[in-house]
Design a protein around this motif. Sequence first.
Motif, PDB file in Angstrom:
ATOM      1  N   ASP A   1       0.864  -0.914   0.222  1.00 32.31           N
ATOM      2  CA  ASP A   1       0.045  -0.393   0.002  1.00 32.31           C
ATOM      3  C   ASP A   1       0.657   1.072   0.545  1.00 32.31           C
ATOM      4  O   ASP A   1       1.617   1.265  -0.021  1.00 32.31           O
ATOM      5  CB  ASP A   1      -0.999   0.143   1.203  1.00 32.31           C
ATOM      6  CG  ASP A   1      -0.297  -0.300   1.982  1.00 32.31           C
ATOM      7  OD1 ASP A   1       0.742  -0.160   2.476  1.00 32.31           O
ATOM      8  OD2 ASP A   1      -0.630  -0.363   3.653  1.00 32.31           O
ATOM      9  N   MET A   2       0.116   2.030   0.102  1.00 34.99           N
ATOM     10  CA  MET A   2       0.952   3.637   0.548  1.00 34.99           C
ATOM     11  C   MET A   2       2.272   3.656   1.205  1.00 34.99           C
ATOM     12  O   MET A   2       3.232   4.499   0.630  1.00 34.99           O
ATOM     13  CB  MET A   2      -0.376   4.998   0.406  1.00 34.99           C
ATOM     14  CG  MET A   2      -0.739   4.869   1.606  1.00 34.99           C
ATOM     15  SD  MET A   2      -1.341   6.372   1.957  1.00 34.99           S
ATOM     16  CE  MET A   2      -0.668   7.156   1.964  1.00 34.99           C
ATOM     17  N   ASP A   3       2.451   2.771   2.325  1.00 37.83           N
ATOM     18  CA  ASP A   3       3.142   3.208   3.492  1.00 37.83           C
ATOM     19  C   ASP A   3       4.346   1.926   2.989  1.00 37.83           C
ATOM     20  O   ASP A   3       5.301   1.290   3.313  1.00 37.83           O
ATOM     21  CB  ASP A   3       2.982   2.606   4.643  1.00 37.83           C
ATOM     22  CG  ASP A   3       1.619   3.785   4.989  1.00 37.83           C
ATOM     23  OD1 ASP A   3       2.207   5.120   4.565  1.00 37.83           O
ATOM     24  OD2 ASP A   3       0.601   3.618   6.271  1.00 37.83           O
ATOM     25  N   ALA A   4       4.278   1.171   2.005  1.00 39.39           N
ATOM     26  CA  ALA A   4       4.477   0.025   1.481  1.00 39.39           C
ATOM     27  C   ALA A   4       6.434   0.322   1.977  1.00 39.39           C
ATOM     28  O   ALA A   4       6.911  -0.679   2.208  1.00 39.39           O
ATOM     29  CB  ALA A   4       4.590  -0.571   0.254  1.00 39.39           C
ATOM     30  N   GLY A   5       6.585   0.863   1.250  1.00 41.03           N
ATOM     31  CA  GLY A   5       8.039   1.491   0.892  1.00 41.03           C
ATOM     32  C   GLY A   5       8.708   1.586   2.190  1.00 41.03           C
ATOM     33  O   GLY A   5      10.210   1.381   2.120  1.00 41.03           O
ATOM     34  N   PHE A   6       8.630   2.413   3.086  1.00 39.53           N
ATOM     35  CA  PHE A   6       8.746   2.342   4.779  1.00 39.53           C
ATOM     36  C   PHE A   6       8.554   0.786   5.136  1.00 39.53           C
ATOM     37  O   PHE A   6       9.616   0.977   6.376  1.00 39.53           O
ATOM     38  CB  PHE A   6       7.373   2.987   5.379  1.00 39.53           C
ATOM     39  CG  PHE A   6       7.478   4.834   4.628  1.00 39.53           C
ATOM     40  CD1 PHE A   6       8.742   5.780   5.060  1.00 39.53           C
ATOM     41  CD2 PHE A   6       6.351   5.835   4.006  1.00 39.53           C
ATOM     42  CE1 PHE A   6       8.840   7.455   4.685  1.00 39.53           C
ATOM     43  CE2 PHE A   6       6.809   6.476   3.775  1.00 39.53           C
ATOM     44  CZ  PHE A   6       8.120   6.871   3.409  1.00 39.53           C
ATOM     45  N   SER A   7       7.591   0.100   5.086  1.00 37.19           N
ATOM     46  CA  SER A   7       7.525  -1.163   5.717  1.00 37.19           C
ATOM     47  C   SER A   7       8.730  -1.628   4.915  1.00 37.19           C
ATOM     48  O   SER A   7       9.142  -2.187   5.786  1.00 37.19           O
ATOM     49  CB  SER A   7       6.103  -1.309   5.634  1.00 37.19           C
ATOM     50  OG  SER A   7       6.099  -2.567   5.938  1.00 37.19           O
ATOM     51  N   PHE A   8       8.411  -2.201   4.130  1.00 38.80           N
ATOM     52  CA  PHE A   8      10.668  -2.627   3.105  1.00 38.80           C
ATOM     53  C   PHE A   8      11.098  -2.620   3.383  1.00 38.80           C
ATOM     54  O   PHE A   8      12.182  -3.274   4.346  1.00 38.80           O
ATOM     55  CB  PHE A   8       9.915  -2.402   1.801  1.00 38.80           C
ATOM     56  CG  PHE A   8      10.846  -3.248   1.017  1.00 38.80           C
ATOM     57  CD1 PHE A   8      10.355  -4.658   0.767  1.00 38.80           C
ATOM     58  CD2 PHE A   8      12.176  -3.044   0.430  1.00 38.80           C
ATOM     59  CE1 PHE A   8      11.061  -5.436  -0.147  1.00 38.80           C
ATOM     60  CE2 PHE A   8      13.154  -3.898   0.091  1.00 38.80           C
ATOM     61  CZ  PHE A   8      13.057  -4.552  -0.121  1.00 38.80           C
TER      62      PHE A   8
END
Length: 228
Positions: free
Chosen positions: A199-206
């Motif tokens: 989702d839109m937070d995927a980059g941070f979470s990844f």
Amino acid sequence: MKIAIMGAMVEEITPLLEFFGTYETIEHAKNRYYTTSYRGIDLVIAYSKIGKVNASLTASTLIEKFGAQKLLFSGVAGALNPSLKVGDLLVATKLAQHDLDITAFGHPHGYVPEGSVYVETDKALTELAKQVALEQKIPLLEGIIATGDQFICDGVKKEWIHTTFNADATEMEGASVAVVCDALNIPFCVLRAISDAADMDAGFSFDEFLVSSAKESAQFIIAMLDEL
Ligand code: ADE
């Protein structure tokens, strides 16, 4: 028996190399292949670099040059199924390429003539994974993985992949490895630990969970080797 263990990123194979401790490094085709043995099993380990083309090259090399007879893929994925949370493990039953599109000619998404939308993984390896999960009391979902050359970080795209392919998780290599292994008749499995929700937070979470989730997956692969 020679088994290939493959990841896409260095973080996905580092826990394996650390666990096995000693290995030989062989340079080939702008990549490095690591050979070792574990409990009488010859192993060849590599990370492909991200994406379907790199993954196809590495899978082919592991099989055709290094003589791997089975291939285990270990790594991280974005969750499409809302029940999957960061750190959860998924073993693929079948995989599809979500970005393969000749729908202009009336074909379904993911299909090319003389191919199929989905490539199934090896049932014996999936059973082995389920057995390990049961013994270690680790929850393991069996599900569908959709692969494409895109990091998915958008709710609309995520939902489209989820519904179009009935997919539980998305990543960037699995289906291409599946095509190679299927063509070369090599039993394979794709194991992924969730690093983000695509989702839109995927980059941070990844970025936050890549290392820990990659380790979860690698440790599970080692447990599978113990039972082979
Ligand atoms: N691998 C891990 N997370 C991913 C995502 N959101 N999209 C594609 N590949 C991924």
